[in-house]
Design a protein around this motif. Sequence first.
Motif, PDB file in Angstrom:
ATOM      1  N   GLU A 289       3.161  -4.926  20.560  1.00  0.00           N
ATOM      2  CA  GLU A 289       2.603  -5.822  21.578  1.00  0.00           C
ATOM      3  C   GLU A 289       2.932  -5.323  22.981  1.00  0.00           C
ATOM      4  O   GLU A 289       2.101  -5.408  23.902  1.00  0.00           O
TER       5      GLU A 289
ATOM      6  N   ALA B   3       0.614  -2.366  23.624  1.00  0.00           N
ATOM      7  CA  ALA B   3      -0.751  -2.841  23.820  1.00  0.00           C
ATOM      8  C   ALA B   3      -0.928  -3.467  25.201  1.00  0.00           C
ATOM      9  O   ALA B   3      -2.024  -3.438  25.774  1.00  0.00           O
ATOM     10  N   GLY B   4       0.155  -4.014  25.752  1.00  0.00           N
ATOM     11  CA  GLY B   4       0.105  -4.626  27.070  1.00  0.00           C
ATOM     12  C   GLY B   4       0.267  -3.623  28.207  1.00  0.00           C
ATOM     13  O   GLY B   4       0.329  -4.024  29.376  1.00  0.00           O
TER      14      GLY B   4
ATOM     15  N   PHE C  67       4.457  -9.929  28.013  1.00  0.00           N
ATOM     16  CA  PHE C  67       3.592 -10.383  26.926  1.00  0.00           C
ATOM     17  C   PHE C  67       2.404 -11.197  27.428  1.00  0.00           C
ATOM     18  O   PHE C  67       1.855 -12.023  26.699  1.00  0.00           O
ATOM     19  N   THR C  68       1.987 -10.942  28.662  1.00  0.00           N
ATOM     20  CA  THR C  68       0.788 -11.586  29.188  1.00  0.00           C
ATOM     21  C   THR C  68      -0.412 -11.177  28.343  1.00  0.00           C
ATOM     22  O   THR C  68      -0.597  -9.995  28.041  1.00  0.00           O
ATOM     23  N   ASP C  69      -1.226 -12.128  27.948  1.00  0.00           N
ATOM     24  CA  ASP C  69      -2.411 -11.879  27.108  1.00  0.00           C
ATOM     25  C   ASP C  69      -2.053 -11.284  25.746  1.00  0.00           C
ATOM     26  O   ASP C  69      -2.869 -10.594  25.118  1.00  0.00           O
ATOM     27  N   SER C  70      -0.844 -11.526  25.289  1.00  0.00           N
ATOM     28  CA  SER C  70      -0.399 -11.049  23.987  1.00  0.00           C
ATOM     29  C   SER C  70      -0.498 -12.167  22.963  1.00  0.00           C
ATOM     30  O   SER C  70      -0.557 -13.355  23.310  1.00  0.00           O
TER      31      SER C  70
ATOM     32  N   HIS D 269       3.257 -15.545  22.109  1.00  0.00           N
ATOM     33  CA  HIS D 269       3.168 -16.566  23.144  1.00  0.00           C
ATOM     34  C   HIS D 269       4.562 -16.959  23.626  1.00  0.00           C
ATOM     35  O   HIS D 269       5.411 -17.360  22.823  1.00  0.00           O
TER      36      HIS D 269
END
Length: 280
Positions: A19, A22-23, A146-149, A152
């Motif tokens: 994650e 990906a961010g 973890f924005t937009d991950s 949450h």
Amino acid sequence: MITVTVLHPGTMGAAITAELVAGGHEALSVTKGRSENTWLRGREAGATAYDSLAEALTRSAVVLSVCPPQAAEDVAAAAAAHGFAGVYTDVNAISPQRVRRIADEIRPGSAVVDGAVFGQPPGEGRATRLYLAGADSAVELVASLFTDSVLHVCRVRDTPGSASALKMAFASYQKAARTLAGIAHALADAHGVGAQLTAEVEIMVSAILSDSEYLPSVAARAWRWAPDMEEIAPTLRAADLPPDMAEATARVFAYWEQDKDEYDLTVVHALSQLQPGRSS
């Protein structure tokens, strides 16, 4: 882009690492002293491997400690010994008391964020919650990873130990209830009334006791869950609550120690392990 060292990527740590990558962030793992499976998981998740812990920490603004509960303080001590001065985030299933000890170990070089993960490892189709407690600026930095991950972030109190207390409270029911169901099924099985027990429980609202098919997975994970219960016991004691349930549950998990990660066990086997003196 923020550089984060993940110590050490098991199944959950690898999913969290993926994650981060990906961010758009840089994730580092440390291979020295780790198993081949650990560094392979980190590599598959997109982490950059470093042999030197000191070098990885020097490059990192954040450390995420995602390790077995019994290793949490050792991992923190290693980071402190190398003078880590960023945001140290412990997301292990440990007691609030141990979180505070880790905070004392790390300070004054860095800020400490107390974290707790709820749910399965994050991934496609799975939304996982990460609860964070600590100083605003440190929590905001970790949350920004973890924005937009699908991981949450939820904020709890600013006191280190609050997120871990939430985890202990939830796990004390979640894991003990499943173990108690195993005892109930084993007792009914010993008297030949297993089918009747299942039929009776199906009338109830709760589904935990009505489905014994999950018990092999409990046996396979008992080696990981026993340390959780050993953390829950002092948490209960510190709150002037009886720790007996957690201590007893940890002792029950010992009956399944030899079934470590054996997810293809039968229900009959899982139940029989709770009765080692009974002839098959």
